[in-house]
Design a protein around this motif. Structure first.
Motif, PDB file in Angstrom:
ATOM      1  N   ILE A 119       0.836  -1.202   0.000  1.00  0.00           N
ATOM      2  CA  ILE A 119       0.000   0.000   0.000  1.00  0.00           C
ATOM      3  C   ILE A 119       0.868   1.248   0.000  1.00  0.00           C
ATOM      4  O   ILE A 119       2.012   1.229   0.466  1.00  0.00           O
ATOM      5  CB  ILE A 119      -1.005   0.044   1.165  1.00  0.00           C
ATOM      6  CG1 ILE A 119      -0.312   0.192   2.504  1.00  0.00           C
ATOM      7  CG2 ILE A 119      -1.942  -1.131   1.147  1.00  0.00           C
ATOM      8  CD1 ILE A 119      -1.226   0.659   3.603  1.00  0.00           C
ATOM      9  N   ASP A 150      -3.940   5.006  -1.663  1.00  0.00           N
ATOM     10  CA  ASP A 150      -4.678   3.744  -1.732  1.00  0.00           C
ATOM     11  C   ASP A 150      -5.823   3.772  -0.721  1.00  0.00           C
ATOM     12  O   ASP A 150      -5.812   4.561   0.225  1.00  0.00           O
ATOM     13  CB  ASP A 150      -3.770   2.554  -1.414  1.00  0.00           C
ATOM     14  CG  ASP A 150      -2.798   2.231  -2.531  1.00  0.00           C
ATOM     15  OD1 ASP A 150      -2.955   2.775  -3.648  1.00  0.00           O
ATOM     16  OD2 ASP A 150      -1.863   1.439  -2.278  1.00  0.00           O
ATOM     17  N   THR A 151      -6.796   2.897  -0.906  1.00  0.00           N
ATOM     18  CA  THR A 151      -7.909   2.759   0.035  1.00  0.00           C
ATOM     19  C   THR A 151      -7.830   1.393   0.683  1.00  0.00           C
ATOM     20  O   THR A 151      -7.624   0.386   0.001  1.00  0.00           O
ATOM     21  CB  THR A 151      -9.264   2.922  -0.687  1.00  0.00           C
ATOM     22  OG1 THR A 151      -9.321   4.233  -1.258  1.00  0.00           O
ATOM     23  CG2 THR A 151     -10.430   2.755   0.279  1.00  0.00           C
ATOM     24  N   ALA A 207      -2.788   6.146   3.307  1.00  0.00           N
ATOM     25  CA  ALA A 207      -3.940   5.492   2.685  1.00  0.00           C
ATOM     26  C   ALA A 207      -5.238   6.033   3.279  1.00  0.00           C
ATOM     27  O   ALA A 207      -5.270   6.505   4.416  1.00  0.00           O
ATOM     28  CB  ALA A 207      -3.876   3.986   2.892  1.00  0.00           C
TER      29      ALA A 207
END
Length: 107
Positions: free
Chosen positions: A40, A44-45, A67
């Protein structure tokens, strides 16, 4: 202490042995899942299910890496706590039992 090699993990390169020794298994589980395997990065989620020990570490580590973190729980009190730890969005699935279907309809 002697451990089988299958029961151990490498120390994150950014930590000294002393620093790594203070991390419980929950934190290392998250580190290797999100960072080593998931790769990640900022932007990002990450969806975190629940608010237990592993989940709390996931919120903190993913947030620290930039994130967007979404957390699900049935407790508004616990959701408020994870927001204070860095979660950007929270979903109380007990109050919104059809949330997967309703959120996919919005896409």
């Amino acid at each position: 202490m002697l451990l089988d090699e299958d029961a151990t993990v490498m120390t994150p390169a950014t930590l000294t042995d002393e620093e790594a020794s203070t991390l419980p298994v929950a934190a290392l589980t998250v580190w290797f899942s999100l960072v080593e395997y998931g790769k990640i990065k900022a932007g990002d989620t990450v969806l975190v299910q629940g608010t237990g020990g592993v989940s709390v570490y996931a919120v903190q580590i993913a947030s620290a890496l930039g994130a967007r973190v979404i957390v699900t729980s049935s407790s508004n009190e616990k959701l408020e706590r994870v927001k204070a730890l860095g979660a950007k969005d929270v979903i109380n699935y007990a109050e919104t039992p059809d949330w997967p279907r309703s959120s996919s309809n919005k896409a």
